[in-house]
Design an enzyme around this catalytic site. Structure first.
Site, short mmCIF file in Angstrom:
data_model
loop_
_atom_site.label_atom_id
_atom_site.label_comp_id
_atom_site.label_asym_id
_atom_site.label_seq_id
_atom_site.Cartn_x
_atom_site.Cartn_y
_atom_site.Cartn_z
N LYS A 29 9.87 2.96 1.08
CA LYS A 29 8.79 3.96 0.99
C LYS A 29 8.63 4.66 2.34
O LYS A 29 8.60 3.98 3.39
CB LYS A 29 7.49 3.26 0.59
N SER B 176 0.59 5.43 -5.03
CA SER B 176 1.28 6.40 -4.22
C SER B 176 2.79 6.15 -4.13
O SER B 176 3.54 7.05 -3.77
CB SER B 176 0.70 6.41 -2.81
N SER C 231 -0.92 0.81 -5.12
CA SER C 231 0.24 1.72 -5.02
C SER C 231 1.61 1.09 -5.20
O SER C 231 2.60 1.79 -5.27
CB SER C 231 0.21 2.45 -3.68
N1 GLN Z 1 -4.20 5.14 -5.74
C1 GLN Z 1 -5.00 4.52 -4.73
C2 GLN Z 1 -5.57 5.53 -3.79
O1 GLN Z 1 -5.34 6.66 -4.01
C3 GLN Z 1 -4.21 3.46 -4.03
C4 GLN Z 1 -3.46 3.94 -2.85
C5 GLN Z 1 -2.59 2.88 -2.27
O2 GLN Z 1 -2.56 1.74 -2.73
N2 GLN Z 1 -1.92 3.24 -1.21
O3 GLN Z 1 -6.23 5.23 -2.87
#
Ligand code: GLN
Length: 518
Positions: A79, A154, A178
């Site tokens: 990532k 994400s 994410s």
């Molecule tokens: N979707 C969540 C957010 O937007 C989680 C993000 C993440 O785990 N990096 O904050």
């Protein structure tokens, strides 16, 4: 096509048996990326040369009879929030366009030491903020099951790469879900280790008290092996646990074979019902029945404060993010923009840089966070959210008195269409209702593919007490095995043929939207 559809362990076995070389394996993945990534957009950067040269090293070592890590020679994708020396790291943001880290994250050092060829860096929502990968400044990633749908976020790039057979292994980061939510909607396995189980050194911080690096894979055993490789104490991360979490791969192997007699599996009353699609709940209930059939004792648990987890998260996470992102000021890292008109003062350079470099979702969260932390509001918002966090931790403690592991759907819905939630931040935030509690309490969680609804993957999540990652892997592997027996093979065997699939259509609008100023 066949080699690239195997699990990482199966690939490792073929390498060890001399049936294939690491160079062949890496080349097969590079060919696959060249063929399908124009449609999927999982990768922001591919480093063929470096991956092939590591593969050659492994092949030479193997010939010379040198001891090798079990996963040596098996390629991996990373990532693009995790810094890599010699390869760009963008965090999905224009702010870091062209920036190359002068050092490796600890997890990358470990991967290099074990000689896993790094294929490249994967797409993500800008600074890991989002649930769909549409907030990337470099265009969205598409879900390999349906190219007009989102791959989750994400870490949509890592999940899509693994689902599309572009990489057997990938690294993600999980602050609110994410790793797990992209796993659920792409039919892959995603695990968030216990907080502190894996060093965060070199993961660009979003919300430091919630962030964890973890594995994205095709099988539970692969995830456990990868977590063992990247985990352990790191003097460079003061929040890393003093002892490495052990026995993870072993737990996944035995969990995949044995009975579940004696395992108490808790169903969380608050992580089902309203907001969860029928098809998701059906797959979840089937999974629970399979566990029961294998001897698990199913118990109902209630975690009443979980209903406040999302609201508390959206105060704590932006507060920490607003502070963490203050360093992107046009002075220290990446892009610098000068103001359009004089005077050119440092404040005006910072302001011009941040106005240009950050996308709308990042700006929204910085504003939310600075507001929640501001004098006069601190106690009402940030302070209250921290109290809720304590209550969530107590809910977990009580639930784990009655159950050894907890189980829930990973995400409330299957993958939605690109562009469909981009203008509605609250709808986007709801994707993480089931994953956020684990981050708030620091406990480990894994998403395991649980079947299809409307032809799209559904995930089931297992949660275990902090440091009991082995227990989570055991339960996850057991369900994986039961489901594979039922389906006659892995769920990814049912994915469409991407080489024949027409390119998706809905994403262009979405990418313009994400890159534009709202
Ligand atoms: N979707 C969540 C957010 O937007 C989680 C993000 C993440 O785990 N990096 O904050």
């Amino acid at each position: 096509m066949s080699i690239i559809t195997l699990s990482a362990v199966q690939m490792a076995d073929k390498l060890a048996a001399g049936e294939i070389t690491s160079r062949e394996l890496v080349q097969a993945h590079l060919d696959r990326i060249a063929e399908v990534d124009p449609k999927v957009n999982a990768f922001l950067h591919v480093n063929a040369e470096e991956a092939l040269s590591v593969a050659d090293e492994v092949d030479a070592d193997r010939k010379a009879g040198k001891p090798l890590h079990r996963l040596a020679g098996v390629p991996i994708a990373v990532k693009d929030l995790i810094v890599t020396k010699g390869q760009p790291t963008t965090a999905g943001s224009k702010m870091l366009e062209g920036w190359v880290s002068p050092y490796d994250a600890t997890v990358i050092e470990k991967i290099r030491a074990a000689k896993l060829p790094i294929l490249g860096k994967t797409n993500l929502d800008e600074f890991a903020m989002g649930s769909s990968t549409e907030h990337s400044a470099y265009g969205p990633t598409r879900n390999p099951w349906d190219l007009d749908r989102i791959p989750g976020g994400s870490g949509g790039g890592s999940a899509a790469a693994v689902a599309a057979f572009e990489a057997p292994l990938a690294l993600g980061t999980d602050t609110g879900g994410s790793i797990r939510q992209p796993g659920a909607v792409t039919g892959t396995v995603g695990a968030k280790p216990t907080y502190g189980g894996v060093s965060r050194y070199g993961a660009i911080a979003m919300a430091s008290s919630l962030d964890q690096i973890g594995p994205v894979t095709r099988t539970v055993e692969d995830a456990a092996l990868l977590q063992e490789l990247i985990g352990g104490h790191d003097p460079k991360d003061s929040t890393s646990l003093p002892e490495a979490l052990e026995g993870l791969a072993e737990a996944a192997r035995t969990g995949g074979g044995g009975s579940l007699a004696g395992l108490r599996v808790g169903i969380v009353a608050e992580l089902q019902g309203e907001g969860y699609q029928d098809g998701v709940e059906e797959r979840f209930k089937e999974a629970v029945e399979l566990l029961r059939g294998a001897g698990a004792e199913i118990v109902e648990v209630s975690c009443p404060n979980f209903v406040h987890a999302l609201s508390a998260y959206y105060l704590i996470m932006p507060s920490e993010a607003s502070s963490n992102l203050a360093k992107f000021d046009g002075v220290r890292y990446g892009q610098r923009r000068l103001p359009e008109n004089p005077p050119v003062t440092i404040e005006r350079v910072m302001s011009a840089t941040r106005a240009h470099g950050f996308g709308p979702e990042v700006k929204r969260r910085i504003i939310l966070g600075t507001y929640a932390l501001s004098a006069g509001y601190y106690d009402a918002y940030y302070g209250s959210a921290q109290k809720v966090r304590t209550l969530i931790q107590r809910d977990f403690a009580a639930a784990f008195e009655k159950a050894d592991v907890l189980v829930s759907p990973t995400a409330p819905t299957v993958a939605f269409e690109l562009g469909s939630k981009l203008d509605d931040p609250l709808a986007m935030y709801l994707n993480d209702v089931a994953t956020i509690p684990a981050n708030m309490a620091g406990v480990p969680g894994i998403s395991v593919p649980a079947g299809l609804s409307e032809g799209l993957p559904v995930g089931v999540q297992f949660l275990a007490p902090a440091t009991e990652d082995a227990r989570m892997y055991r339960a996850g592997a057991a369900l994986e095995k039961l489901l594979e027996e039922k389906w006659g093979g892995p769920l990814l065997g049912k994915i469409q043929d991407l080489t024949a699939a027409p390119a998706g259509s809905a994403a262009d609008a979405a990418s313009n939207d994400a890159a534009g100023e709202h």
